[in-house]
Structures are given as structure tokens and as C-alpha cells.
Write a protein that holds these residues in place. Sequence first.
Motif, short mmCIF file in Angstrom:
data_model
loop_
_atom_site.label_atom_id
_atom_site.label_comp_id
_atom_site.label_asym_id
_atom_site.label_seq_id
_atom_site.Cartn_x
_atom_site.Cartn_y
_atom_site.Cartn_z
N GLY A 26 0.81 -1.22 0.00
CA GLY A 26 0.00 0.00 0.00
C GLY A 26 0.84 1.26 0.00
O GLY A 26 0.53 2.24 -0.69
N LEU A 27 1.92 1.25 0.77
CA LEU A 27 2.78 2.42 0.83
C LEU A 27 3.49 2.69 -0.50
O LEU A 27 3.90 3.83 -0.76
N CYS A 28 3.63 1.66 -1.33
CA CYS A 28 4.28 1.83 -2.63
C CYS A 28 3.27 2.12 -3.74
O CYS A 28 3.67 2.37 -4.88
N SER A 29 1.98 2.12 -3.41
CA SER A 29 0.96 2.38 -4.42
C SER A 29 0.59 3.86 -4.41
O SER A 29 0.97 4.62 -3.52
N GLU A 30 -0.17 4.28 -5.41
CA GLU A 30 -0.58 5.67 -5.51
C GLU A 30 -1.65 5.99 -4.49
O GLU A 30 -2.61 5.23 -4.31
N ALA A 31 -1.50 7.11 -3.81
CA ALA A 31 -2.47 7.50 -2.80
C ALA A 31 -3.79 7.90 -3.44
O ALA A 31 -3.80 8.58 -4.46
N PRO A 32 -4.92 7.51 -2.86
CA PRO A 32 -6.20 7.95 -3.38
C PRO A 32 -6.39 9.45 -3.17
O PRO A 32 -5.82 10.03 -2.24
N PHE A 188 3.93 8.44 5.25
CA PHE A 188 5.09 8.05 4.46
C PHE A 188 4.80 8.08 2.96
O PHE A 188 5.66 8.49 2.17
N ARG A 189 3.61 7.66 2.56
CA ARG A 189 3.29 7.59 1.14
C ARG A 189 3.20 8.99 0.53
O ARG A 189 3.52 9.18 -0.65
N LYS A 190 2.76 9.96 1.30
CA LYS A 190 2.53 11.30 0.77
C LYS A 190 3.70 12.26 1.01
O LYS A 190 3.86 13.24 0.28
N ASP A 191 4.48 11.99 2.05
CA ASP A 191 5.46 12.98 2.48
C ASP A 191 6.82 12.32 2.74
O ASP A 191 7.04 11.73 3.81
N PRO A 192 7.76 12.42 1.80
CA PRO A 192 9.09 11.83 1.99
C PRO A 192 9.82 12.40 3.21
O PRO A 192 10.67 11.72 3.81
N VAL A 193 9.51 13.64 3.59
CA VAL A 193 10.16 14.24 4.76
C VAL A 193 9.83 13.42 6.02
O VAL A 193 10.67 13.26 6.91
N ALA A 194 8.61 12.89 6.07
CA ALA A 194 8.22 12.09 7.23
C ALA A 194 9.10 10.85 7.36
O ALA A 194 9.42 10.42 8.48
N PRO A 282 -2.93 1.89 4.71
CA PRO A 282 -2.84 1.90 3.25
C PRO A 282 -2.56 0.48 2.74
O PRO A 282 -1.77 -0.26 3.32
N GLY A 283 -3.23 0.11 1.68
CA GLY A 283 -3.13 -1.25 1.17
C GLY A 283 -4.26 -2.13 1.65
O GLY A 283 -4.55 -3.17 1.06
N LEU A 284 -4.91 -1.70 2.73
CA LEU A 284 -6.05 -2.42 3.27
C LEU A 284 -7.29 -1.54 3.24
O LEU A 284 -8.31 -1.90 2.65
N THR A 285 -7.20 -0.38 3.88
CA THR A 285 -8.28 0.60 3.80
C THR A 285 -7.95 1.64 2.73
O THR A 285 -6.79 1.83 2.37
N ARG A 286 -8.98 2.31 2.25
CA ARG A 286 -8.81 3.24 1.13
C ARG A 286 -8.57 4.65 1.68
O ARG A 286 -9.47 5.48 1.74
N GLY A 287 -7.36 4.90 2.08
CA GLY A 287 -6.99 6.19 2.64
C GLY A 287 -5.57 6.12 3.17
O GLY A 287 -4.86 5.14 2.97
N GLU A 288 -5.16 7.17 3.86
CA GLU A 288 -3.84 7.21 4.45
C GLU A 288 -3.89 6.60 5.85
O GLU A 288 -4.94 6.23 6.35
N GLY A 289 -2.71 6.52 6.48
CA GLY A 289 -2.64 5.93 7.81
C GLY A 289 -3.29 6.80 8.87
O GLY A 289 -3.04 8.01 8.93
#
Length: 475
Positions: A26-32, A188-194, A282-289
Motif C-alpha cells: 500500500g505504501l508503494c501504491s498511488e495514494a487515493p 510516508f506515502r505522501k510525504d518523503p520528509v516524514a 494503506p493497502g487495506l483501507t482506502r486512505g492514508e494511515g
Amino acid sequence: MTLPDDFITQAKATMGDELWTLLAQGLCSEAPVSIRLNPWKCREGMWTAVDATDCVAWCSSGYYLNSRPNFTFDPMLHAGMYYVQEASSMFLDLVLRQYVTGGAVRMLDMCAAPGGKSTVARAALPAGSLLVSNEPMRTRAQILAENIQKFGHPDVIVTNNYPQEISRSGLMFDIILTDVPCSGEGMFRKDPVAINEWSPQNVEKCRRLQREIVAEAWQCLRPGGLLVYSTCTFNTKEDEDNVSYICKELGAEVLPVDIDGDWKITGSLLNGFDKPVYRFLPGLTRGEGLFMAVLRKTDDGATEQGRPKTKKQKNGRERGKKQSTAKPDKGWLTSPDDYEITENGDTFTAIPKAWKDVYDLASRLLKVLSAGVELGEIKGKDIVPAHALALSTAFNAQAFPSVSLNYAQAISYLRKEAVTLPPDTPRGYVVMTYQNVPLGFMKNIGNRANNLYPAEWKIKSTHIPEGKNNVIIKN
């Protein structure tokens, strides 16, 4: 995406191989991409998200989009018609609608910037409720105030204070949201700084800070009141461990939320912890952590309060400033009798009478950035209507002449550029609209017109977008 080795080790140990594999994918997929319509401005059934796939299951005003449009160039975003928000955070809507079903309440959002969950809360609370939306960090508080003003609901006070200052003020609340600062694993998926800032040491630092914030919030919560605890992280130290702390040390019971198994929301990941908590992966639910728990304060004893610090309210009279004879027209509001007009220096604000006492206390003891409806500011012998007035749901648009802008003109206006008004436009203050939705004011002085859009809010890009970039349209 390269994740920290310590994070991977920790996550695998907590989740197990199967759940970790789903999260890693999920973290490697595109964020909804998702938005939430403003129900106070987008009446039900009157507006549609152009590129929507379906609704967010736990929030009826939330929609997933097929792709990410260039939101900056949609005038409706600047008018506060919708808010760009990741879907997991909209879970607060379901929580509040399940547990806040009676009359008006008072709610505090302790760490509110940029304002997504505050606008969710204000939409879900019963009519007549008051929301105090607070952000401790000054720069983030300014962003919060902007987003709250765009949302336009008058029953909100925006403050810029540390939790200790809130707890010492003596203000009490029925509901408190503590969306606490965290290690940011869910971003993590949206913000590399995190990713770069993550470390086991930072997790521990966040865990301690979160407990300090909750302990201060607890002082402001009425017995029997609700505390919503949330983070955007996965680990149990910042999540389940802190919920256990709240239960054991402060006196709380954890409440269940009615969810559907199809949403694939994960419960506790901590062995021996069997209380209802809600984790979005992410990868299970449709959203961010996201992690969220709902707790009720069980202590029915008196809440110990620190002694409130007193300070003079900074208004024009106390500073020795001569009060102006110019006054705003109460006809600028749709229900003027529901408000009391206050003058603070050169600024006039309409405060709902229903919670004027709370505003008076907050303005004496806290740093209030905005409240109610800002009406205007004295300049010379004139009162310049406030931009927040045009965006307020309490605004009476019939009180001013209006000019309808096409898309290109609307973008020019939002860039604070010169806009040519029709020759028959009356002199004075004029409301600029796009698709009959107010965007703000201009002042027509005859040979030209002054664009009054706030300089700090303007679109700074000189890029000229293709098409109209409308994210929502009127049915």
C-alpha cells in the motif's frame, strides 16, 4: 520508497508478515485522492464532484476522485465549497454523528491545523454548537484561520495557544479532539520528509508529548465528556499504549464505533489490548494511515483547574483609541438579531449571542485569531468589508451589488490582479461571484476598481491552466 530499517523491523513485529506485506504494498501504491463537500455551502443534491468514483463510506459528504486535479485553479476551492482531505481523516464525521446526537455542545480541537478535522467536526455537530479550533504553532495557526474562514461557519473560534494555556483558561468542553503531533508513519506515502525524520527516538519523544497534551486536554473536559484521540501513525507506543495511559491514569472508558467489515479497518495490534480502536492501513483501507480511539471521561468529580491568568482585552477603548462613529451595517448578515457587534481596535466582528460569554472569556485569556463573522475594518471614514464576510454562510449577499465573473476573470481576481468591471457597476464595494458563489470584494471607484482579495491568500502561480479545472459543478 526506502523505509527505515528500524521501522520495518518494528512494523513486522507488531503486524505480522501478512499484514505487513499488505501495508508495504500500500505504501508503494498511488495514494487515493478525495475531497469533502462543505454541507453549509453545497446543499444536498445541488453540487456534484466532476471526477468522483464513489463516496467515502464513513462520510456521506466525502468523495474519491479518479485523479488529482490542479485544485489551486478551481475558484470553488478558494470559496470554501469543498475541502481537499484524505479519506481516513473523515472518520471523525462518523464518530461525532454516532455519539453527539442531542442538543448544542461545546467542542475543542486542540491541535487543529490545517483545519481538515475541524471542518469535519463543525459539519457534524448539532446546530448551535460551538467549536474552538486551536493551533499552538503560529504559522500553522494562520493557515488554520484561513481554512476556517473559507469554510464559513460562524460558530467557530480560532485560537493560537499552547495546551497549558487552554487548560488554565477555565474553559470547559463536552468534546475534545486531540489529533496529536506524531511520528508520521501514516504519511510516508505522501510525504518523503516524514520518512527522513522517523526514528525510534522520535517515536518515544512523540509518545511523551502526546501524553502531556492529553493530560492538559483532560482538565478542560467535562465529566462524561468525549475525548477523541487520533494520530497518523501505526506503532502501538503512540496508539494503544497511550489509550491505556488515558484509561488507567486519567479515568476513561473506550467506546465502540459502528463500522462495516467491508471498510477493512484494523483494530488493536497490541497483544492483550482488547479495547475498540480503529486503525486505517494503506493497502487495506482506502486512505492514508490513521489511528483513532473514542474515550469517555468517567471521573464524575470536580475537575481541578489552574488559576486563570488575566490580561486586558486589546480593544480600541482600552488602548485609549477614540471609537469611530462609522459602524458596519447589520444588514450585511442574514440574521442580524442573532449577533452582537464587537469592536476590537479598527475591526468589527459579529459574535453569535448564544456564546458571547465564551468569546469574552477566550478573548481575555487566550489569543483569538478569528471568531464569529469578521465584518470589516475602519479605514479613514470608511468601513472596508472583510473578506471573511463574503465567505461566511451568514453573509447577506443582497446587501451589496454583485458582478459575475467568468473562469478567466475569477482566476485573475484570485491572483489579486486588476479585473475590469462592467460599465454599469455601481460605485463602492461590490461582491465578486463565480457561478453565483461569492469569492470576495472589489471597490469600484469609477475609472478603476481595487481588488480587495487578501494578498496572503492569492494564487501565486503565473501558470495559465488549460480548461476550467472545475472540481465540482452545480446540478
